[in-house]
Design a protein around this motif. Sequence first.
Motif, PDB file in Angstrom:
ATOM      1  N   ARG A   1      46.187  42.016  41.230  1.00  0.00           N
ATOM      2  CA  ARG A   1      47.412  42.460  40.569  1.00  0.00           C
ATOM      3  C   ARG A   1      47.380  43.965  40.356  1.00  0.00           C
ATOM      4  O   ARG A   1      46.313  44.588  40.404  1.00  0.00           O
ATOM      5  N   ASP A   2      48.532  44.569  40.144  1.00  0.00           N
ATOM      6  CA  ASP A   2      48.617  46.029  40.031  1.00  0.00           C
ATOM      7  C   ASP A   2      47.848  46.583  38.835  1.00  0.00           C
ATOM      8  O   ASP A   2      47.548  47.778  38.772  1.00  0.00           O
ATOM      9  N   ASP A   3      47.486  45.714  37.854  1.00  0.00           N
ATOM     10  CA  ASP A   3      46.680  46.186  36.729  1.00  0.00           C
ATOM     11  C   ASP A   3      45.190  45.953  36.961  1.00  0.00           C
ATOM     12  O   ASP A   3      44.376  46.183  36.066  1.00  0.00           O
ATOM     13  N   GLY A   4      44.807  45.494  38.173  1.00  0.00           N
ATOM     14  CA  GLY A   4      43.405  45.303  38.519  1.00  0.00           C
ATOM     15  C   GLY A   4      42.891  43.895  38.322  1.00  0.00           C
ATOM     16  O   GLY A   4      41.781  43.584  38.777  1.00  0.00           O
ATOM     17  N   GLN A   5      43.638  43.017  37.664  1.00  0.00           N
ATOM     18  CA  GLN A   5      43.177  41.654  37.462  1.00  0.00           C
ATOM     19  C   GLN A   5      43.244  40.896  38.776  1.00  0.00           C
ATOM     20  O   GLN A   5      44.176  41.050  39.564  1.00  0.00           O
ATOM     21  N   THR A   6      42.244  40.044  39.029  1.00  0.00           N
ATOM     22  CA  THR A   6      42.155  39.322  40.301  1.00  0.00           C
ATOM     23  C   THR A   6      42.346  37.825  40.083  1.00  0.00           C
ATOM     24  O   THR A   6      41.993  37.272  39.028  1.00  0.00           O
ATOM     25  N   PHE A   7      42.889  37.173  41.106  1.00  0.00           N
ATOM     26  CA  PHE A   7      43.102  35.733  41.113  1.00  0.00           C
ATOM     27  C   PHE A   7      42.698  35.211  42.495  1.00  0.00           C
ATOM     28  O   PHE A   7      42.958  35.857  43.503  1.00  0.00           O
ATOM     29  N   GLU A   8      42.069  34.046  42.518  1.00  0.00           N
ATOM     30  CA  GLU A   8      41.703  33.417  43.782  1.00  0.00           C
ATOM     31  C   GLU A   8      42.819  32.463  44.194  1.00  0.00           C
ATOM     32  O   GLU A   8      43.169  31.547  43.446  1.00  0.00           O
ATOM     33  N   TYR A   9      43.383  32.708  45.387  1.00  0.00           N
ATOM     34  CA  TYR A   9      44.490  31.875  45.849  1.00  0.00           C
ATOM     35  C   TYR A   9      44.004  30.467  46.172  1.00  0.00           C
ATOM     36  O   TYR A   9      44.686  29.491  45.865  1.00  0.00           O
ATOM     37  N   LEU A  10      42.827  30.346  46.770  1.00  0.00           N
ATOM     38  CA  LEU A  10      42.267  29.028  47.099  1.00  0.00           C
ATOM     39  C   LEU A  10      41.378  28.563  45.953  1.00  0.00           C
ATOM     40  O   LEU A  10      40.652  29.370  45.354  1.00  0.00           O
ATOM     41  N   SER A  11      41.408  27.294  45.681  1.00  0.00           N
ATOM     42  CA  SER A  11      40.559  26.752  44.627  1.00  0.00           C
ATOM     43  C   SER A  11      39.098  26.811  45.054  1.00  0.00           C
ATOM     44  O   SER A  11      38.774  26.900  46.250  1.00  0.00           O
ATOM     45  N   SER A  12      38.198  26.753  44.082  1.00  0.00           N
ATOM     46  CA  SER A  12      36.764  26.790  44.390  1.00  0.00           C
ATOM     47  C   SER A  12      36.345  25.580  45.222  1.00  0.00           C
ATOM     48  O   SER A  12      35.477  25.679  46.099  1.00  0.00           O
ATOM     49  N   THR A  13      36.982  24.433  44.970  1.00  0.00           N
ATOM     50  CA  THR A  13      36.664  23.234  45.745  1.00  0.00           C
ATOM     51  C   THR A  13      37.076  23.413  47.205  1.00  0.00           C
ATOM     52  O   THR A  13      36.322  23.055  48.131  1.00  0.00           O
ATOM     53  N   THR A  14      38.257  23.970  47.417  1.00  0.00           N
ATOM     54  CA  THR A  14      38.719  24.209  48.785  1.00  0.00           C
ATOM     55  C   THR A  14      37.816  25.192  49.498  1.00  0.00           C
ATOM     56  O   THR A  14      37.449  24.998  50.670  1.00  0.00           O
ATOM     57  N   THR A  15      37.435  26.259  48.821  1.00  0.00           N
ATOM     58  CA  THR A  15      36.562  27.260  49.439  1.00  0.00           C
ATOM     59  C   THR A  15      35.206  26.670  49.795  1.00  0.00           C
ATOM     60  O   THR A  15      34.690  26.884  50.906  1.00  0.00           O
TER      61      THR A  15
END
Length: 249
Positions: A64-78
Amino acid sequence: MKALAGGWALTGTGALLGLGTTLTLWAVGPSKFDPARSCHYRFDESRTFTAVERSFPPRVTCVRDDGQTFEYLSSTTTLTSTVLLAVSAALVLAGAALLATTWLRRDAVPAPPPSGSRAVHLWLALLLGLALTFVVTGLGLALYLFLGPLAALFLATPALLGAAALAAALDRHAGPPRPGPRRRGTTVTLGGALLGTALVLATFTIDALDGWTPPTFLLAVLLYPAIAATQHFLPSPAPTTQPTQPARP
């Protein structure tokens, strides 16, 4: 024959499992054309995002533009897809190695004179080059761009192995009357595919070659008969002679 069958079974199983895994990741992952837009709509429509993609382990990180990150794929999927892709790649490589060692080891038998002509061999090599340029170079690059390098591996490896066997059969029919049709067929297949793919990739990476993609594909097709023609002009190996035994008194 059992080793060849086992090699094809390993390669085919790995390729199908790998392609199925990459297609599943494509379906559940963000848009390949604009992954940042997918991140925007999934996590926070009021902010802007950038996306960082990794092929192995498969992961899409939305920043995100404020530096916060999100994983699009779930940990199980990865985790699941990482294991499946690793197993698929291992099966494909093990099967290809088994096929290559078993198949090429039986290539030292002297070959009879071919029934076809040199021109027939070159025309057949041209048709083989046309098919491989479409499948390996064209579809392989498309899979590389949209599904990642492993997807291209899962398509190209079985295609090249089958094409090498076909090229060897063409060589026995109309190639040089010398031992080694399998080695020559493999050289035509791998040499044409690797050089042709490198030429086509150059048109995408070098700005000076912009607009040269169609001529480059044509040149990639012509590489196959060019390699086959070169093999006809190579000198034949000198025949081996057995040492003569002295006559008994």
